[in-house]
Write an enzyme that holds these catalytic residues in place. Sequence first.
Site, PDB file in Angstrom:
ATOM      1  N   ASP A 271       1.797   3.116  -0.243  1.00  0.00           N
ATOM      2  CA  ASP A 271       0.658   3.894   0.229  1.00  0.00           C
ATOM      3  C   ASP A 271       0.269   3.388   1.630  1.00  0.00           C
ATOM      4  O   ASP A 271       1.134   3.209   2.480  1.00  0.00           O
ATOM      5  CB  ASP A 271      -0.501   3.813  -0.764  1.00  0.00           C
ATOM      6  N   TYR A 421      -8.835   6.698   6.542  1.00  0.00           N
ATOM      7  CA  TYR A 421      -8.134   7.957   6.799  1.00  0.00           C
ATOM      8  C   TYR A 421      -8.591   8.560   8.128  1.00  0.00           C
ATOM      9  O   TYR A 421      -7.776   9.032   8.921  1.00  0.00           O
ATOM     10  CB  TYR A 421      -8.392   8.951   5.659  1.00  0.00           C
ATOM     11  N   HIS A 476       3.584   6.741  -7.910  1.00  0.00           N
ATOM     12  CA  HIS A 476       2.991   6.262  -6.670  1.00  0.00           C
ATOM     13  C   HIS A 476       2.474   4.828  -6.780  1.00  0.00           C
ATOM     14  O   HIS A 476       2.634   4.043  -5.846  1.00  0.00           O
ATOM     15  CB  HIS A 476       1.852   7.189  -6.266  1.00  0.00           C
TER      16      HIS A 476
END
Length: 502
Positions: A271, A421, A476
């Site tokens: 990630d 982000y 993930h």
Amino acid sequence: MHFWNVDATPKVHLNFSVKSGQRATTVSVVTSGRAQHALQQEKKKTVIMLIEVLIGLVVGGVVFLLVLRRRSHVLKTEDGWWGVGPEPDGEEDTTIHPFNVTTTIAELKDLHRRIDQTRPVPSLEDSQFHYGFNSEYLSKVVSYWRNDFNWGRQVGRLNQYPHFKTNIEGIDVHYVHVKPKRVPEGTDPIPLIMVHGWPGSFYEFYGTIPLLTEPSDPQALVFEVVCPSIPGYGYSEAPHKKGFTSVCAARVFHKLMRRLGFQQFYAHGGDWGWLVTTNMAQLEPKIVKGLHVNFAPPSKPGLSVTLSILLGRYFPKLFGFTSADLERLYPCVQKLFVESIKESGYMHIQATKPDTAGRGLNDSPVGLAAYILEKFSTWTSHDFRNLEDGGLTRKFSLDDLLTNVMIYWTSGCIIPSMRFYKENFSRLGSPHTKMPVTVPSGFACFPNELMHTPKLWVQQKFHNLLTYSQMARGGHFAAMEEPQLMVEDINRFIKKVEMKTQ
């Protein structure tokens, strides 16, 4: 006067006629061919010297271009200051402080009060997890959290490994540092930094730590593991200024590893951890001895990636596609684009207005749990969207899942974690996105990862890819879901690097 009458022999004849009064005297001078030979030798030397100069210029130019190219593969960065107010004068405090995760009765009472005041909303009929976290199952999770989950016991589990904090660039950086108890004679433990992502935490690696530091297999490598919290996540202080990107985190973690005394080390990430460790390799390719990742979406899709998408289904061998690649990529409109749109709504919110949505999550523990745990369902397997319980406990225990949620809740880090982000997507054209990774690299390809990445695509970024492993299972959150498989692949990769460097 007759001048330079030269025949074909090695000698040269010179005839001079001189008139003086009534007498004419002819002088014939014969010179040796040595003069002519010497002249030719001088010409040869000159030509050779010119050739040598030309070769030197060409070689020098090639070396210069190689050095220039190598320099262009080293990412540049400058020190930052992320603390409150202006950077103070004086040297940075490099003290390392032990840290313990703690809790209080007041903290638990506040949590329970907020849980008790939640307002349930019924899910649509036959919606499972397609609209997000199913409300009926959420009620069961919340009931377990409120009545059965033992946070005090989990705090003890968190503290089973040593925690520390140290101030870097104005913020306190938290990390777990685990040294092996036993190391084979004549060897040293291999330093490894492991970096998490969102909405995970350092706790993702708790299943891998004992396998890395105390392996049961005598042939396995023994590691010294450092698991930091990205600033703004978990128990690392959040930056107080705008602009803290993955490159900034990479620089901070390099300083952390230097502070711990490591001259070289390996790195692993998934990630956001994939991008942070990739930036670490780009910043200091001589210090990062090898890079292992399990997430590597194409950062700059080039011509080869585009052609492989368009033609790979029809000419798979041309692009090195396997049957697994074809299954996970096609039909590409559905699997690459539609699925990405379905699962990226959160990303658009966090990349634009993280503080707005984050404020509600920071106030509501139930809202926070739904927001985080939904990712542990869908990102573990897309098929889990068809299940009433989201398949959550098929791969994880509720205790482990809620421990991760509690790290976010008790530290109040959900908003700064979402801001990461915003900072990174605001700088999509940054130099690191166009720069390859040249350190030895390994990629673990888990079948249920959010986005499948064929070997060809990985090689576009990682130019020294030593291993590309098709993993048997996992999604993930692979380190948390399949710690044994992850550790085995890390061992496989690092053994290969070590063999090449011996």
